[in-house]
Design an enzyme around this catalytic site. Structure first.
Site, PDB file in Angstrom:
ATOM      1  N   SER A 133      58.414  14.478  36.350  1.00  0.00           N
ATOM      2  CA  SER A 133      59.653  14.872  37.017  1.00  0.00           C
ATOM      3  C   SER A 133      60.627  13.690  37.036  1.00  0.00           C
ATOM      4  CB  SER A 133      59.328  15.398  38.424  1.00  0.00           C
ATOM      5  OG  SER A 133      60.445  15.984  39.023  1.00  0.00           O
TER       6      SER A 133
ATOM      7  N   ARG B  49      64.311  20.652  52.406  1.00  0.00           N
ATOM      8  CA  ARG B  49      62.960  20.734  51.869  1.00  0.00           C
ATOM      9  C   ARG B  49      62.600  22.168  51.491  1.00  0.00           C
ATOM     10  NH1 ARG B  49      59.295  18.078  48.957  1.00  0.00           N
ATOM     11  NH2 ARG B  49      57.168  18.364  49.668  1.00  0.00           N
TER      12      ARG B  49
ATOM     13  N   ASP C  86      57.589  26.336  34.662  1.00  0.00           N
ATOM     14  CA  ASP C  86      58.452  25.377  35.354  1.00  0.00           C
ATOM     15  C   ASP C  86      59.906  25.776  35.091  1.00  0.00           C
ATOM     16  OD1 ASP C  86      59.889  23.224  36.293  1.00  0.00           O
ATOM     17  OD2 ASP C  86      58.690  21.705  35.264  1.00  0.00           O
TER      18      ASP C  86
ATOM     19  N   HIS D 237      56.957  23.926  38.552  1.00  0.00           N
ATOM     20  CA  HIS D 237      57.162  22.484  38.415  1.00  0.00           C
ATOM     21  C   HIS D 237      56.006  21.689  39.023  1.00  0.00           C
ATOM     22  CE1 HIS D 237      59.508  18.923  37.697  1.00  0.00           C
ATOM     23  NE2 HIS D 237      59.497  18.575  38.966  1.00  0.00           N
ATOM     24  N   ASP D 238      55.450  22.196  40.114  1.00  0.00           N
ATOM     25  CA  ASP D 238      54.342  21.520  40.792  1.00  0.00           C
ATOM     26  C   ASP D 238      53.120  21.326  39.901  1.00  0.00           C
ATOM     27  OD1 ASP D 238      55.356  20.831  43.199  1.00  0.00           O
ATOM     28  OD2 ASP D 238      54.294  22.355  44.374  1.00  0.00           O
TER      29      ASP D 238
END
Lengths: 379, 379
Positions: free
Chosen positions: A150, A220, A315, A348-349
């Site tokens: 990332s 967040r 992602d 993405h994680d």
């Protein structure tokens, strides 16, 4: 096997660091951790760069905080994909962070008060320059590899352009050569939530003994949505109700609401609002092709490293297409590039999670780096 | 040609409306507009249902506000796809809205003060029931069609299930049979931004003479991102900078930031925060298959209408896949369904925009409805 107990170290720098934005940090410290042993000719060092809410604590645990496991502990350790029995691994907390290195909550030497919003907006390139100084001090002239996922991948890519002779391999995971308008838009929503929180106090909330909790929480929550894939969220939470029926009010109905609010609440207790602002700006600003009229191949022409890029199919934050752009630009420069597009459901994680194929790709890549070192009599 | 000058009307209802949440609205008004002429046997009426931030003002302009063009003026008017020379078109402002019909800013007859957050959380089904009462008053026993896009499409779909004998055709555009976890997550971010804005005052901000502007602004920004496609945003804004260079601060750098903040600011000046909360809840709650164990085909078994569904390829909010689920469930019930998947770059917003193929599909569908009426001697 985990690396076990680790300890952070602090390195102080008295010589000013000129920043891309035009100012300079007169005096600063970097917090870092190392794992494994640096070999005699200092050729087995690997720099691991961190993403938005991570830190120098890449692997292992602390003696006084055994539950605080490093963010890439599944990747880095004895016998792991990045094997600390072979490599000397360094994690550096970036400037502006809230986890140790000099940041907005530290005293501005010019005023004696916390920097707050006056902490300069640092860039990926500024971080790389700071990391290079730390490498200088450790006597590491050339890394076996610089690696990151990332935002960490952006730093690895920047290393390959800014210090082409100081890394042999560059591992860019789930990253992008620049943010899209949509990426920037989500970042700006998060920033606006923080900046308009009355408790932000123009960045000077430390003096008021408060935190802009509501703003951080919303920031967040919106960020978290972009880290997960739609499918993964559907799989994990679907439309599951907390209490089995609609509440017809504005409390929690759905499990996904409960999860996101929990993530937001937790984040707001430990993350610094000014840090969030500046890190999202560093993300937005990263665009090495910009000074080459948008031509990424031209921007990468100066690189000398060999590359491994990895992306994940679901992602949608930094999609495989963005990694393919980098691959094509590197191939156009006849660089040696390995590329893996991992079919993984976690969005993405995924770059932080265990996936056998992903871990195998990285393991084999580091295996080839090790073989190179052996062939040169360095390992 | 535009329908020209139109006027809203208000219909008052004194009989209580029972709501899905268990309470009832004792007394309420609906604001609506009509275009075209109702024929002798009242068989040419078309109900157009609105989405989140729209209203009864579907087409035309007001005499005293000539710039205030109806939200579907490109679709509805003389000679347009929904031709008001043929059909009698009705737009009804939904209960809980802030554009005329009874909503949170109106006086609660029980207290004499604005409802605020005490305005009941109404559902798509509640709106349909209220619309049916308005149709009763107008003497319309069966609509030639009920039509809507997005949340309006949910209302059209609900009509086909709740009042199967009261519509001959059902047009569901850019909609979904239920929100995904990701859709709900974005809605909850927006709600949390509003609910945690200190100016929200638990929904009682009217009494304080303020509006939760910051919360509404963030809510609109995050919503707006989901209405546009990634590609469209890249095309329109890309990484264009407002002033040609990075500012290294937290003002506006990118055009996309400027655009979204402008949209958020504008929205916060005219939209009611309590309305935003309750409409997003209505979106979240809509799930007609829920009482059928998630089996949409079972939920749609009671329908009798013929259907047109339209989706747009780059709509990632309510993707074509969601429309295909509805098509499959209708086909499983042997309903007559036409389905168009329009290759359009504009994301969810495409349903409001001009697209020759889209307009042609709707035009031809209404042409076939008109032919039906002619064959029956009603037109």
């Amino acid at each position: 096997m985990s690396i076990g107990i680790v300890s952070p170290q602090v390195m102080h720098f008295a010589e000013p660091l000129p920043l891309q934005g035009g100012s300079a940090l007169a005096d600063y410290s970097l917090t870092y951790e190392t794992y494994g042993t640096l070999n005699a000719d200092k050729s087995n060092a690997v720099l691991v760069c961190h993403a938005l809410n991570a830190s120098h604590h890449v692997a292992g645990v602390y003696a006084d905080d055994p539950d605080n496991v490093g963010w890439w502990d599944n990747m880095v350790g004895p016998g792991k994909s990045l094997d600390t029995d072979r490599f000397f691994v360094i994690g550096v907390n970036n400037l502006g962070s809230c986890f140790g290195s000099t940041g907005p909550m530290h005293a501005n030497p010019a005023t004696g008060k916390p920097y707050g919003a006056d902490f300069p907006v640092v860039t990926v390139e500024d971080w790389v320059n700071a990391q290079a100084r730390l490498a200088d001090r450790l006597g590491i002239t050339c890394f076996a590899a610089v690696m990151g996922g990332s935002l960490g991948g952006m730093q690895a890519l920047a290393w390959s352009m800014m210090y082409p002779d100081r890394l042999r391999h560059c591992l860019v995971i789930a990253s992008t050569p620049k943010l899209s308008a949509q990426n920037i838009a989500f970042n700006d929503v998060a920033r606006q939530a923080i900046l308009t929180d009355p408790q932000y106090h123009g960045g000077d909330f430390y003096a008021h003994g408060v935190v802009p909790k509501n703003g951080l929480r919303v920031a967040r929550m919106v960020g978290h949505i972009t880290y997960l894939s739609d499918d993964d969220m559907a799989e994990k939470f679907g439309r599951d109700l907390r209490s089995g029926q609609y509440q017809f009010g504005y409390g929690v109905d759905f499990e996904i609401e409960s999860y996101l609010r929990y993530q937001g609440d937790k984040f707001s207790t430990y993350f610094d609002a000014n840090t969030y602002l500046l890190i999202t700006k560093a993300l937005d600003y990263f665009d090495p092709a910009r000074e080459f009229g948008g031509d990424l191949a031209k921007a990468l022409a100066c690189t000398k490293a060999k590359f491994l890029l990895v992306s994940f199919t679901t992602d949608w934050r930094f999609s495989p297409e963005r990694s393919r752009e980098m691959v094509q630009a590197l191939v156009a420069n006849k660089r040696r590039v390995s590329y893996a597009e991992i079919d993984a459901p976690h969005g993405h994680d995924a770059f932080l999670l265990d996936d056998a194929r992903y871990m195998k790709v990285v393991r084999e890549y580091y295996g080839s780096i090790w073989t190179e070192l052996q062939q040169e009599g360095r390992a």
